[in-house]
Design a protein around this motif. Structure first.
Motif, PDB file in Angstrom:
ATOM      1  N   ARG A  52       0.847  -1.190   0.000  1.00 52.50           N
ATOM      2  CA  ARG A  52       0.000   0.000   0.000  1.00 52.50           C
ATOM      3  C   ARG A  52       0.884   1.242   0.000  1.00 52.50           C
ATOM      4  O   ARG A  52       1.816   1.361   0.795  1.00 52.50           O
ATOM      5  CB  ARG A  52      -0.895   0.012   1.233  1.00 52.50           C
ATOM      6  N   LEU A  53       0.577   2.164  -0.901  1.00 53.59           N
ATOM      7  CA  LEU A  53       1.330   3.405  -1.029  1.00 53.59           C
ATOM      8  C   LEU A  53       0.486   4.580  -0.553  1.00 53.59           C
ATOM      9  O   LEU A  53      -0.625   4.790  -1.043  1.00 53.59           O
ATOM     10  CB  LEU A  53       1.736   3.619  -2.493  1.00 53.59           C
ATOM     11  N   ARG A  54       1.024   5.324   0.417  1.00 51.41           N
ATOM     12  CA  ARG A  54       0.400   6.563   0.861  1.00 51.41           C
ATOM     13  C   ARG A  54       1.187   7.735   0.290  1.00 51.41           C
ATOM     14  O   ARG A  54       2.414   7.740   0.350  1.00 51.41           O
ATOM     15  CB  ARG A  54       0.382   6.652   2.390  1.00 51.41           C
ATOM     16  N   VAL A  55       0.482   8.696  -0.231  1.00 52.55           N
ATOM     17  CA  VAL A  55       1.123   9.823  -0.906  1.00 52.55           C
ATOM     18  C   VAL A  55       0.809  11.111  -0.163  1.00 52.55           C
ATOM     19  O   VAL A  55      -0.343  11.389   0.170  1.00 52.55           O
ATOM     20  CB  VAL A  55       0.650   9.922  -2.365  1.00 52.55           C
ATOM     21  N   THR A  56       1.851  11.892   0.129  1.00 48.65           N
ATOM     22  CA  THR A  56       1.698  13.219   0.720  1.00 48.65           C
ATOM     23  C   THR A  56       2.219  14.245  -0.275  1.00 48.65           C
ATOM     24  O   THR A  56       3.399  14.224  -0.629  1.00 48.65           O
ATOM     25  CB  THR A  56       2.478  13.334   2.042  1.00 48.65           C
ATOM     26  N   PHE A  57       1.330  15.113  -0.750  1.00 48.71           N
ATOM     27  CA  PHE A  57       1.738  16.149  -1.689  1.00 48.71           C
ATOM     28  C   PHE A  57       2.338  17.333  -0.941  1.00 48.71           C
ATOM     29  O   PHE A  57       1.930  17.645   0.183  1.00 48.71           O
ATOM     30  CB  PHE A  57       0.540  16.595  -2.534  1.00 48.71           C
ATOM     31  N   VAL A  58       3.308  17.962  -1.570  1.00 50.50           N
ATOM     32  CA  VAL A  58       3.996  19.074  -0.923  1.00 50.50           C
ATOM     33  C   VAL A  58       3.969  20.296  -1.836  1.00 50.50           C
ATOM     34  O   VAL A  58       3.797  20.190  -3.051  1.00 50.50           O
ATOM     35  CB  VAL A  58       5.454  18.723  -0.564  1.00 50.50           C
ATOM     36  N   THR A  59       4.141  21.450  -1.224  1.00 46.72           N
ATOM     37  CA  THR A  59       4.269  22.702  -1.962  1.00 46.72           C
ATOM     38  C   THR A  59       5.642  23.290  -1.664  1.00 46.72           C
ATOM     39  O   THR A  59       6.330  22.880  -0.735  1.00 46.72           O
ATOM     40  CB  THR A  59       3.175  23.695  -1.553  1.00 46.72           C
ATOM     41  N   GLY A  60       6.028  24.252  -2.460  1.00 46.09           N
ATOM     42  CA  GLY A  60       7.342  24.849  -2.264  1.00 46.09           C
ATOM     43  C   GLY A  60       8.406  24.056  -2.990  1.00 46.09           C
ATOM     44  O   GLY A  60       8.167  23.507  -4.072  1.00 46.09           O
ATOM     45  N   ASP A  61       9.582  23.969  -2.400  1.00 48.54           N
ATOM     46  CA  ASP A  61      10.683  23.242  -3.028  1.00 48.54           C
ATOM     47  C   ASP A  61      10.329  21.765  -3.224  1.00 48.54           C
ATOM     48  O   ASP A  61       9.772  21.125  -2.330  1.00 48.54           O
ATOM     49  CB  ASP A  61      11.944  23.349  -2.175  1.00 48.54           C
ATOM     50  N   ALA A  62      10.670  21.257  -4.394  1.00 50.94           N
ATOM     51  CA  ALA A  62      10.344  19.870  -4.722  1.00 50.94           C
ATOM     52  C   ALA A  62      11.240  18.891  -3.984  1.00 50.94           C
ATOM     53  O   ALA A  62      12.438  19.130  -3.831  1.00 50.94           O
ATOM     54  CB  ALA A  62      10.487  19.661  -6.225  1.00 50.94           C
ATOM     55  N   PRO A  63      10.696  17.755  -3.522  1.00 46.09           N
ATOM     56  CA  PRO A  63      11.531  16.724  -2.900  1.00 46.09           C
ATOM     57  C   PRO A  63      12.568  16.199  -3.890  1.00 46.09           C
ATOM     58  O   PRO A  63      12.263  15.980  -5.063  1.00 46.09           O
ATOM     59  CB  PRO A  63      10.518  15.631  -2.534  1.00 46.09           C
ATOM     60  N   ALA A  64      13.793  15.993  -3.422  1.00 45.19           N
ATOM     61  CA  ALA A  64      14.862  15.521  -4.299  1.00 45.19           C
ATOM     62  C   ALA A  64      15.694  14.408  -3.682  1.00 45.19           C
ATOM     63  O   ALA A  64      16.327  13.654  -4.405  1.00 45.19           O
ATOM     64  CB  ALA A  64      15.773  16.681  -4.693  1.00 45.19           C
ATOM     65  N   ALA A  65      15.717  14.295  -2.359  1.00 49.38           N
ATOM     66  CA  ALA A  65      16.477  13.245  -1.678  1.00 49.38           C
ATOM     67  C   ALA A  65      15.736  12.852  -0.419  1.00 49.38           C
ATOM     68  O   ALA A  65      15.070  13.683   0.211  1.00 49.38           O
ATOM     69  CB  ALA A  65      17.889  13.719  -1.341  1.00 49.38           C
TER      70      ALA A  65
END
Length: 319
Positions: free
Chosen positions: A129-142
C-alpha cells in the motif's frame, strides 16, 4: 501537464592515498552476476528485507526485485494508489517501509494546490500500500531514514516526516541549496553541495548545530553513514567522525556522487566501474564498466547492486 525533475545519480572514480588508481582492475575483481533490464532510467535504489527496490520516474513505477536473483516480485504503479501521483524518485528504506521522494510538479489538476511541487510516498512492503503526501514549495529531491526518523530535502528546504503516517511534521528553510541526507541516532546530516559544506542538525531541536567545510560538489552529492559519515565532493570522498563532526579521512576522487557502506566496506561507483575503499584509505577498482556508467550503488550483507541510467539496467556484481 507534468514536469519531472530528473534525479541526479551516481558516479565516481577513486584515488587511494593521494595517488591515481590505474586503468586496469586490481586483484580479486568482481564480475557481473545478474543484469535486469528496466523500462526506463532508474532513480537511486534501496534494500529492504530480501528485496532491492527501484523507482522508474518516467513510468511512475516502483519495482521490487529479489535481492539475489533479480527476479521481479512486484510492480507498483503509483497512479493506482493516487491518480494525482506521477513520476517517482530516489528511495530510502527501513523496517518494512520504502520512502519515495518525487520531484514532480502537476499544474493542471484542480484537486491539487496550485503550487504543488511533488510528493513523498510511504510504501508498506508487506501490503504494497502506497500513501502519498503532496507538498508545496521546493520539490523533494532526496530522502533518508534512520534512527532519528525520515527526512526529505529539496531546493533550500528540509522536511521531517512522520514515519507512521508519511505526513510532514516540520519544515526547515536552510537558506542554501541542499543535496543528499544521512540520518543517524542523534544527528541528521545534509549536504549543501554548492557551498561545499555539511550541515549537522539536531533532530530534537531541528536546528543546525554544526557546519563542516568539506569541498564543493557540482551535483547533489552523496552521504552514507557507517562508522564514518562518507561524503562526496568534486575533489574526493571524505570521511567524517559522526560523533565529533571532525573530518578524519580524505581520499582523492574524480566527480564522486555515489557511495555505499556495507559494514566495514566502502564502495564507490564511477563511470569506469566500481571501486573499493579500504579502512586504511586505499582504493582499487573491483569491477570495470563496459561503457561509461551513470548510476548508483547499494550494498548490504555482501550483495551489491549497480544502477545505470545509460543502459537502463540494474546489475548485481560479486565473486
Amino acid at each position: 501537464m507534468v514536469r519531472a525533475a530528473g534525479a541526479v545519480l551516481a558516479v565516481v572514480a577513486v584515488l587511494g592515498s593521494g595517488t591515481a588508481v590505474g586503468g586496469g582492475a586490481t586483484a580479486d575483481p568482481l564480475r557481473s552476476l545478474v543484469t535486469v533490464p528496466l523500462p526506463g532510467e532508474p532513480a537511486n535504489p534501496a534494500f529492504e528485507g530480501r528485496s532491492v527496490w527501484v523507482s522508474i520516474p518516467a513510468e511512475a513505477l516502483v519495482l521490487r526485485l529479489d535481492a539475489r536473483s533479480g527476479r521481479r516480485l512486484a510492480r507498483i504503479k503509483v497512479t493506482r494508489a493516487d491518480h494525482r501521483a506521477f513520476g517517482g524518485g530516489p528511495l530510502a528504506a527501513r523496517r518494512g517501509t520504502v520512502w519515495i521522494a518525487a520531484a514532480v510538479h502537476v499544474d493542471d489538476d484542480p484537486s491539487l494546490p496550485p503550487s504543488n511541487s511533488g510528493w513523498i510516498g510511504r510504501l508498506d512492503t508487506q501490503t504494497l500500500r502506497l500513501r502519498v503526501t503532496f507538498v508545496t514549495g521546493d520539490a523533494p529531491a532526496a530522502v533518508a531514514v534512520g534512527p532519528a526518523g525520515v527526512w526529505v530535502s529539496g531546493g533550500r528546504t528540509l522536511r521531517q516526516v512522520d514515519p507512521r503516517t508519511g505526513r510532514i511534521v516540520a519544515t526547515l528553510s536552510l537558506g542554501r541549496l541542499l543535496g543528499d541526507i544521512a540520518v543517524g541516532t542523534d544527528a541528521v546530516w545534509v549536504a549543501a553541495p554548492h557551498a561545499g559544506r555539511l550541515l549537522r542538525i539536531d533532530p530534537r531541536t531541528r536546528r543546525v548545530v554544526r557546519e563542516l567545510r568539506v569541498g564543493r560538489t557540482s551535483g547533489s552529492g552523496s552521504l552514507t553513514l557507517g562508522s564514518l559519515l562518507w561524503a562526496a565532493t568534486d575533489r574526493g570522498v571524505v570521511g567524517v567522525d559522526p560523533r565529533t563532526g571532525v573530518l578524519v579521512r580524505r581520499v582523492a576522487v574524480q566527480r564522486p556522487q555515489s557511495i555505499a557502506v556495507d559494514g566495514r566496506d566502502v564502495w564507490v561507483y564511477a563511470p569506469t566501474g566500481l571501486y573499493y575503499v579500504t579502512a586504511g584509505g586505499t582504493a582499487s577498482r573491483k569491477f570495470a564498466a563496459a561503457a561509461p556508467a551513470f548510476g548508483a550503488v547499494v550494498a548490504r550483507g555482501g550483495t551489491i547492486w549497480l544502477s545505470d541510467g545509460v543502459t537502463q539496467t540494474l546489475q548485481r556484481v560479486g565473486r
